[in-house]
Design an enzyme around this catalytic site. Structure first.
Site, short mmCIF file in Angstrom:
data_model
loop_
_atom_site.label_atom_id
_atom_site.label_comp_id
_atom_site.label_asym_id
_atom_site.label_seq_id
_atom_site.Cartn_x
_atom_site.Cartn_y
_atom_site.Cartn_z
N HIS A 137 4.90 70.12 46.25
CA HIS A 137 3.64 69.39 46.10
C HIS A 137 3.07 68.94 44.64
CE1 HIS A 137 3.41 69.50 50.61
NE2 HIS A 137 3.05 70.60 50.49
N PHE A 195 11.61 65.55 56.32
CA PHE A 195 11.15 65.75 57.81
C PHE A 195 10.07 66.48 57.83
CE2 PHE A 195 15.76 64.78 57.65
CZ PHE A 195 16.08 64.11 58.64
N TYR A 220 15.19 54.59 48.30
CA TYR A 220 15.59 55.84 47.92
C TYR A 220 14.77 56.89 48.34
CZ TYR A 220 19.66 53.54 45.78
OH TYR A 220 20.78 52.66 45.68
#
Length: 386
Positions: A137, A195, A220
């Site tokens: 993150h 995902f 991309y």
């Protein structure tokens, strides 16, 4: 260990210094417990299969991070800084509070991923696993989501700069791999696939299917936001529909995969409902794709996971066993279970793999599956694959 499975775990005792405090959900004990399980189960020979990393240099960190941010992290770990400055760089929240020695610990974890990539790209290792890594993150100029420096992004940048590598980054963590995505949003040499639980329900609130990159990097960036309470079959259906064809089209020289265990149904911070069977399938697929498309070059990172006794150690064992070509034992060692027993209401499982009944469909499984299939169709359409 065969030549195709020359593998090592990046580890340094000072990884335990990455510690936001006793009330923080990212516990350093997860490292001790996780590596302890690998040793106790005979899966890892710490003497022969350890990559002891250096602290990442400022030059390496600056491949993705602002020098002013790095300087502030250094100062925040040793000196008092005004709240305004800490807030500017994401270091004042309860997620990322400054702590003593912060730069050393974060740069050492990053050094683990960077050193691993250099050894992999030089042919000294086929695979490497940095369980403490996966701090996906962190942004260019800001800490975020328990992440100070973005080790997978720095590692990818090193592979790109020093080896001209095309890097595939696949993120299975429950949270969107936003930092890696944004840091390479305009870069066609790095393909990011994430995902995650939909950002409509979970931090960081991003990762929609229409986040596809910009400029030369358009196409991309690939995101597959999944519905809350998604189970193994629907999750794996999405992965198998998206990852193999995109990997073949992209042709990576290196695969970096993030194996966050917070997708597990026991995780206290998230809302997906996977079992360890999904973790096995993910690791197996990435391993196969690395050998099929990238001459075996594969770095895995541990990333998130907040049920650090019952889930994270088993997840790491699954990834490492696949990576090193080891047979995963059926049962956890009793000595390890006794050492790490916790809340009697949440007993540590006896087996590495969850009982099959844990993955039985819930009442709304069909509805969730239909929603996820619709998302996958949209992703494939954007990628020109249907």
């Amino acid at each position: 260990m065969t030549l195709d499975h020359r593998s090592a775990i990046a580890y340094h005792p000072d990884f335990l210094g990455y510690d936001f405090g006793p009330q923080h959900p990212l516990r350093p004990e997860r490292i001790t417990a996780g590596l302890g399980l690998l040793r106790a189960s005979g899966l890892w020979s710490a003497e022969d299969e350890t990559l002891s990393p250096p602290v990442a240099s400022d030059q390496d960190l600056e491949l993705v991070h602002d020098p002013a941010f790095i300087a502030t992290v250094k100062s925040a770990g040793t000196d008092w800084l005004p709240d305004e400055k800490l807030r500017r760089f994401g270091l004042s929240s309860t997620d990322n509070p400054a702590f003593p020695g912060m730069h050393h610990a974060a740069a050492l974890v990053t050094g683990g991923s960077v050193a691993a990539v250099r050894e992999i790209m030089r042919g000294e290792l086929a695979h490497a696993f940095n369980p403490a890594g996966g701090l996906h993150h962190a942004m260019h100029s800001r800490a975020s989501g328990f992440c100070i420096y973005n080790d997978p992004a720095v590692a990818a940048a090193v592979a790109l700069k020093e080896f001209g590598a095309r890097v595939l980054y696949v993120d299975f963590d429950c949270h969107h791999g936003d930092g890696v995505q944004w840091l390479f949003y305009g870069e066609p040499q790095v393909l990011t696939i994430s995902f995650h639980e939909s950002g409509r329900f979970l931090f960081p609130g991003t990762g929609d299917v229409d986040e596809i990159g910009e400029g030369a990097g358009r196409g991309y960036s690939v995101n597959i936001p999944m519905a809350p309470f998604t189970q193994d079959d629907s999750w794996l259906q999405a992965i198998h529909a998206v990852v193999p064809p995109l990997t073949e089209l992209f042709g990576p020289d290196l695969i970096i995969s993030s194996h966050g265990a917070d997708t597990h149904r026991w995780d206290p911070l998230t809302h997906l409902a996977l079992t360890t069977a999904a973790f096995v399938a993910q690791a197996s697929l990435v391993h196969a794709l690395a050998h099929r498309h990238a001459e075996g070059k594969w770095l895995a990172v541990g990333s998130g996971g907040y049920d650090w006794r019952r889930v994270v150690p088993r997840s790491w064992s699954i990834v490492w066993a696949e990576m090193a070509g080891r047979q995963l034992p059926e049962l956890l060692p009793e000595s390890w279970r006794a050492e790490w027993h916790g809340d009697p209401l949440e007993p540590i499982p006896t087996a590495f793999l969850d009982a099959p009944e844990m993955g039985e469909p819930t009442g709304n499984a069909d509805e969730i599956t239909r929603a996820n299939q619709q998302t996958v169709r949209a992703v494939l359409r954007l990628a020109g694959l249907n």
